[in-house]
Design an enzyme around this catalytic site. Structure first.
Site, PDB file in Angstrom:
ATOM      1  CD  GLU A   1      -2.999   1.009   2.264  1.00 30.90           C
ATOM      2  OE1 GLU A   1      -4.112   1.522   2.091  1.00 30.90           O
ATOM      3  OE2 GLU A   1      -2.680   0.465   3.325  1.00 30.90           O
TER       4      GLU A   1
ATOM      5  CG  MET B   1       0.164  -3.405   4.814  1.00 33.74           C
ATOM      6  SD  MET B   1      -0.842  -1.973   4.352  1.00 33.74           S
ATOM      7  CE  MET B   1      -2.026  -2.748   3.256  1.00 33.74           C
TER       8      MET B   1
ATOM      9  CG  HIS C   1      -5.781   0.760  12.575  1.00 38.19           C
ATOM     10  ND1 HIS C   1      -6.314   2.020  12.601  1.00 38.19           N
ATOM     11  CD2 HIS C   1      -5.343   0.571  11.299  1.00 38.19           C
ATOM     12  CE1 HIS C   1      -6.203   2.580  11.413  1.00 38.19           C
ATOM     13  NE2 HIS C   1      -5.610   1.712  10.596  1.00 38.19           N
ATOM     14  CD  GLU C   2      -2.865  -2.201  10.619  1.00 36.31           C
ATOM     15  OE1 GLU C   2      -3.282  -2.420   9.467  1.00 36.31           O
ATOM     16  OE2 GLU C   2      -2.511  -1.079  11.005  1.00 36.31           O
TER      17      GLU C   2
ATOM     18  CG  HIS D   1      -7.669  -1.864   7.818  1.00 38.97           C
ATOM     19  ND1 HIS D   1      -8.418  -0.953   7.132  1.00 38.97           N
ATOM     20  CD2 HIS D   1      -6.633  -1.168   8.372  1.00 38.97           C
ATOM     21  CE1 HIS D   1      -7.877   0.254   7.263  1.00 38.97           C
ATOM     22  NE2 HIS D   1      -6.796   0.149   8.019  1.00 38.97           N
TER      23      HIS D   1
END
Length: 919
Positions: A197, A334, A368-369, A372
């Site tokens: 990304e 990520m 957070h990851e 996603h």
């Protein structure tokens, strides 16, 4: 993707979870809704009308065809990749083949896809009947594309594009790159790691590298024997090759975007899997010898994956989950499906020696990851202007999950620090809308900033609290269920929530997403306290070279608490236009606007309303008291309040304040004032700080109590750091030095918050001998957190010679490139030696630019905001006129404006604050 830095310098600020000194300068950040074809922007006719007309989404391609230079044609569409990679870690190279199943939509004699820093040696298009069409390859470096001319036209239908290619394992921390670590025996070990990304998959293999070209992926890695190989899906075969290597094959992934493809190869160990309630196996992969630091992250990951499966009401979409600790990583983490990569400091931790913010930061990033996996991986934005929604929502969800995992941390209270950082960016004329047109890869890179993450999360929190958590969640579930495995635009989300809630969600949110800035809400009690009058106007920090705020208006979801005696009730109102009123059934004693600090706006009380509120501040929640300090400091930046008045408010609040976040904000304000105080008034100033903060430290004492919660322990560390640095408290400095000596001697059981504070205090008055000890500790640190604490603290030393040593280290492997930008930024923030650091940055700009990851350069430049004398500020502006940052044009402009704001504060307030403390 997690930013490498999230909470930014508002007191005890945090880089990767590491407390810093109270430098207190104005903060700005580091990191537009399209129609389905990615070309135009839909706008509803009921869009909010602002002072300048309807709030509408911008259309970046209406005037020109510039976007077409970077968007691939839709004549050939991929559906599946068979990818084989053979990395050579010793030679830092790789070779590969990829067979891409494609649908040819219309007759073509050229196939266009993305490739960068790759050599494609062979290209063949194979038809369903075995027809083979040879292709010749040319490259367009400017648009990062490979153009494959086919010998004959390919008819519409299903084909397979076969490519062989090769490339280098670069040292830029993007694409397919190399990372190293020193093992327990002192040997250097090398890994190959991917970071795709936003637009870096094209550096690892030729592909259709746009988020709406979703496909499935079957990855095979051919690796040297003894190395661990990981990818997105579960391993299905591990077979020896004829040359002594191993061929590791992985299952086919779900349909997903290229930026989520991942592979890791190297000398890593992998923990035993733990399983969620839903049966998902989770492991941590880590450098050899660090497995004892993995259990905390594993526990958090199991909790979060189960939490999200319940919250979204959809099972985890992958077949397994590996969390991979990478020694060199440009971002924080990520969200590659099934193979999430992290900086070591954000995954490997010893909970016995870590501070509460370090533990919180780790859980935040894991949450957070994993959020996603649903919001970003399962449902993905159609184009990069929508990345804000992925990142903002994952940031919102990390707070939700962390708060559920550790309620005692009061995560929504500490989110106030993040919101403040976003406010500080958004108060600038150089701010931007949350969503803006993205055309080039550089534009996409510029999306990863505080407005995308923190402001985006803050406006989502504001909407959630206005609608109610259950109603908000129902809308999100509708959105995810409807669009799973597909691509969306921003308005798809608002429409789903609007359908679930019956509220004008799109009209409200358009005003926040497509306009930069935010309002200050004015509050007054009128008609014998029977009416609350609310007004709005744009809030803006005062740039001496800038212009007056414009007349932008928002649709503001306002929550207010109306107090009568010891009781209060909560009212909700949508403030549209410049004024609205709330009629009360009986008089109010006081009113507080922005309940629980959930609104993304400043609040300005009339004198009478403010006096009444302060008299009842004991009835306010901690985050609401935090807001009183935060709004007051913002008023100083806007020249609406002078520094002595801010100091008077702090004195009043500090007398009985015992909340960590409130004290962190107080410390940030005091740190900012510390930069302004002229030398003759410094002794009186430090005495003032001691008088403010020492009673609070005396109340809680130096020794942690057995039943004390983690936030209370961290409060002690915050007070010690404030008193030992800004307050120059001799006793605190002496006790900190003694504690630090015990830590260096290996004493166990010391309170981590006090140890972290002692490191800051010692660095702030450190000698050359101390510098040697700190540098040695960086090399011998037992945890990633300790390594980072000491690395960054090296920038706080007051000696010019010590700073020269550190600056030289940033150009060598003594400071990892992933940390170099933050070390230099912190050196620029050094109150005594910031100008010296700036001189180094100017003279070594080319070397720094070559060495550091491209995206981290703007993080380093953030430190120039502390250079608040007119002469230095002029130097900085002149330098960047000649040395632009094309990957972060808007963020650089924000840094420079924030610097000018700080120049103005210095010119207005230095003499005032000196007089206030010496009278």
């Amino acid at each position: 993707m997690g930013l490498d830095e999230r909470v930014v310098d508002v007191g005890d600020h945090v880089d990767d979870g590491v407390p810093h000194a109270h430098d207190g300068v104005l903060r700005v950040g580091h990191l537009v809704s399209r129609s389905k074809d990615g070309r135009g922007y839909p706008v509803r006719s009921d869009a909010l009308t602002s002072a300048g007309g309807p709030v509408t989404a911008p259309n970046p391609t209406a005037a020109t065809g510039e976007a077409d230079r970077y968007r691939l044609p839709r004549t050939v569409v991929p559906s599946h990749y068979d990818l084989v990679l053979e990395p050579d870690l010793g030679a830092a190279t790789f070779t590969g083949t990829v067979a891409i199943d494609v649908e040819v939509v219309e007759p073509v004699d050229e196939i266009v896809l993305n490739a960068l820093d790759l050599e494609i040696d062979r290209a063949t298009l194979v038809g369903p009947n075995g027809t083979r069409l040879a292709g010749s390859v040319t490259y367009d470096a400017d648009t990062e594309r490979a153009l494959i001319d086919i010998e004959d036209a390919a008819a519409p239908g299903r084909w397979r594009l076969e490519l062989s290619f090769r490339g280098e394992l670069n040292d830029k921390l993007v694409g397919f790159y190399r990372s190293t670590y020193v093992d327990e025996d002192g040997a250097t070990q090398t890994l190959a790691v991917s970071q795709m990304e936003s637009t870096h998959a094209r550096r690892a293999f030729p592909c259709f590298d746009e988020p709406d070209f979703k496909a499935t992926f079957a990855v095979t890695l051919v690796v040297a024997d003894g190395l661990t190989a990981l990818s997105n899906a579960a391993e299905i075969a591990d077979e020896p090759t004829d040359d002594g290597r191993r061929r590791v094959r992985f299952a086919t992934t779900m349909k997903m975007s290229t930026y989520l493809v991942a592979f890791v190869v190297g000398p890593l160990e992998v923990t035993e899997a733990v399983t969620t309630r839903g049966g998902v196996p989770i492991r941590v992969a880590h450098p050899r010898g660090k497995g004892h630091l993995a259990p905390y992250a594993l526990d958090a990951a199991v909790f979060c994956l189960d939490f999200f499966a319940d919250w979204f009401d959809i099972p985890y979409p992958g077949d397994k989950l590996d969390l991979v600790a990478v020694p060199d990583f440009a971002f924080g983490a990520m969200e590659n499906l099934g193979c999430v990569t992290f900086r070591e400091v954000l995954l490997l931790i010893d909970p016995e020696s870590a501070t509460q913010p370090e533990l919180e930061r780790l859980v935040d990033v894991v949450a957070h990851e994993l959020a996603h996996m649903w919001f970003g991986d399962l449902v993905t934005m159609g184009w990069w202007e929508g990345i804000w929604l992925n990142e903002a929502f994952a940031t919102f969800m990390e707070m939700l999950a962390t708060d559920a995992y550790r309620p005692e941390w009061q995560r929504w209270v500490s989110f106030g620090l993040s919101r403040t950082a976003a406010f500080d960016v958004d108060a600038l004329a150089a701010t931007r809308p949350i969503e803006f047109p993205v055309i080039s890869p550089e534009d996409a890179e510029g999306m990863f900033d505080l407005l995308t993450y923190e402001k985006g999360a803050a406006v989502l929190r504001m909407l959630e609290q206005y609608l109610g958590p259950d109603t908000f969640r129902d809308g999100i579930r509708r959105y995810i269920s409807t669009h799973q495995y597909g691509n969306t635009v921003t308005t798809d989300l608002w429409d789903a929530i609007e359908e679930s809630s019956g509220e004008p969600v799109r009209r409200i949110m358009d005003s926040w997403i497509y306009q930069g800035g935010f309002p200050a809400v004015g509050v007054d009690l009128e008609q014998d306290r029977h009416v609350v009058r609310l007004t709005q106007r744009r809030f803006q920090a005062l740039d001496p070279k800038g212009s007056e705020p414009d007349a932008t208006e928002w649709s503001v979801p306002v929550t207010l608490r109306v107090g009568r005696g010891d009781e209060s009730t909560v009212e909700r109102v949508l403030l549209e236009g410049d004024t609205t009123t709330v009629d009360l059934d009986r008089p109010a004693d006081w009113v507080h606007v922005n309940v629980d600090g959930a609104g993304f706006y400043r609040v300005r009380y009339s004198p009478a309303a403010r006096e009444a509120l302060l008299a009842h501040r004991g009835q306010l929640a901690a985050i609401e008291r935090y807001g009183l300090v935060d709004d007051a400091w913002a008023a100083v930046l806007a020249d609406e309040l002078d520094a002595p008045s801010f100091l008077a408010l702090v004195r009043e609040l500090a007398a009985d304040e015992d909340d960590l976040s409130v004290w962190q904000r107080i410390a940030g304000g005091l740190g900012a004032l510390d930069r302004l105080v002229p030398a003759p008034a410094r002794e009186a100033w430090t005495a003032t700080v001691r008088a403010l903060a020492r009673p609070a430290l005396d109340r809680i004492g130096w020794e942690p109590a057995a039943a004390e919660d983690e936030r209370h322990r961290q409060l002690r560390g915050t007070l010690v750091s404030l008193l030992g640095t800004v307050g120059a408290d001799d006793e605190v400095v002496a006790r900190s030095r003694a504690l630090h000596d015990r830590h260096l001697a290996g004493e166990k059981g010391l309170d981590p918050a006090l140890v972290a504070a002692a490191i800051e205090v010692v660095a702030g008055s450190g000698t050359a001998e101390d510098f040697d000890a700190f540098a040695g500790r960086v090399r011998a640190a037992s945890t990633p957190q300790e390594e980072v604490r000491y690395t960054y603290a090296l920038a706080d030393f007051p000696g010019a010679e010590e700073l020269d040593r550190l600056l030289a280290m940033t150009l060598t492997d003594e400071i990892r490139t992933q940390n170099g930008a933050f070390v230099l930024r912190r050196a620029l923030l050094n109150r005594e030696n910031g100008p010296q650091a700036w001189a180094f940055v100017q003279s070594h700009w080319s070397e720094i630019s070559e060495r550091l990851p491209s995206m981290s350069m703007v993080r380093m430049v953030e430190g120039v905001r502390a250079l608040s004398t007119p002469e230095l500020a002029a130097q900085v502006e002149a330098f960047f006129a000649e040395h632009p940052l094309p990957q972060a044009t808007k963020t650089l402009a924000q840094h420079l404006e924030a610097m000018r704001v700080n120049v103005g504060v210095r010119e207005r307030e230095a003499d005032r604050i000196a007089a206030a403390v010496t009278d």
